[in-house]
Design a protein around this motif. Structure first.
Motif, PDB file in Angstrom:
ATOM      1  N   VAL A   2      85.596  70.340  37.025  1.00 45.31           N
ATOM      2  CA  VAL A   2      85.043  68.987  36.972  1.00 45.31           C
ATOM      3  C   VAL A   2      85.979  68.118  36.149  1.00 45.31           C
ATOM      4  O   VAL A   2      86.569  68.569  35.166  1.00 45.31           O
ATOM      5  N   THR A  49      78.520  70.246  40.633  1.00 44.42           N
ATOM      6  CA  THR A  49      79.610  70.279  41.611  1.00 44.42           C
ATOM      7  C   THR A  49      79.173  70.242  43.061  1.00 44.42           C
ATOM      8  O   THR A  49      79.988  69.960  43.938  1.00 44.42           O
ATOM      9  N   VAL A  86      84.657  66.276  41.254  1.00 45.35           N
ATOM     10  CA  VAL A  86      84.873  67.705  41.481  1.00 45.35           C
ATOM     11  C   VAL A  86      86.248  67.911  42.116  1.00 45.35           C
ATOM     12  O   VAL A  86      86.612  67.210  43.057  1.00 45.35           O
TER      13      VAL A  86
END
Length: 180
Positions: free
Chosen positions: A63, A100, A148
């Motif tokens: 991330v 995510t 992401v």
């Protein structure tokens, strides 16, 4: 080590000095082993899970998130808090999905650390997740700004070794995994 250890401090009073979303600051009156009376402040943080998440192609899911305290985007392993007495593996799967949109075939814990036990009671539980596929939508908290990305594990390891990854949770998890 237990409370009857000669190094233990005696807590005589405890109060929450400050509350905010995500953590509290606690102030305790304590008596040191030599009898000195003083106070001690620390951050109270819920347990967290941190995921080294692999796609079927062996890339790692990361991330990129704005971190206000350091005023920059931070590249890191997905991580988040455990809710109540939630099972740690369940929390790991949930946090991976929420942050995510990826879901894992398997998750397995490989380490547990107290990352800053001089100033916080935080405990981080590290998991390796395998077979991660983007099958869900992100479900971010109101104060999360997350992008992401995926990265080759060797590139991630090189970034940790080279100091390009400055996130402590990520560096600790990758290096521990590498040693394991």
């Amino acid at each position: 080590m237990t409370d009857d250890d000669p190094l233990a401090w005696e807590t005589t009073n405890r109060q929450v000095a400050y509350e905010c979303p995500g953590f509290d600051i606690v102030n305790e009156d304590v008596v040191l082993p030599d009898g000195t009376e003083t106070d001690f402040d620390y951050l109270v943080d819920d347990p967290a899970v941190v995921l080294l998440a692999y796609t079927p192609d062996d890339d790692v899911v990361l991330v990129e998130e704005w971190r206000q305290a350091v005023k920059r985007v931070n590249r890191a392993l997905p991580a988040g808090g455990v809710e109540g007495d939630e099972d740690l593996a369940v929390a790991a799967r949930r946090e991976l999905r929420e942050e995510t949109g990826y879901e894992a075939e398997t998750v397995e814990r490989f380490a547990t650390y107290e990352p800053a036990n001089g100033i916080s009671n935080a405990v981080h539980h590290y998991f390796v997740a395998r077979g991660c596929e983007p099958t869900a939508e992100q479900d971010l908290d109101f104060n999360e700004s997350i992008r992401v990305v995926t990265e080759d594990y060797d590139d991630l390891l090189a970034a940790v070794r080279g100091g390009d990854i400055r996130d402590g949770r990520t560096a600790l998890g990758v290096l521990q995994y590498e040693l394991g």
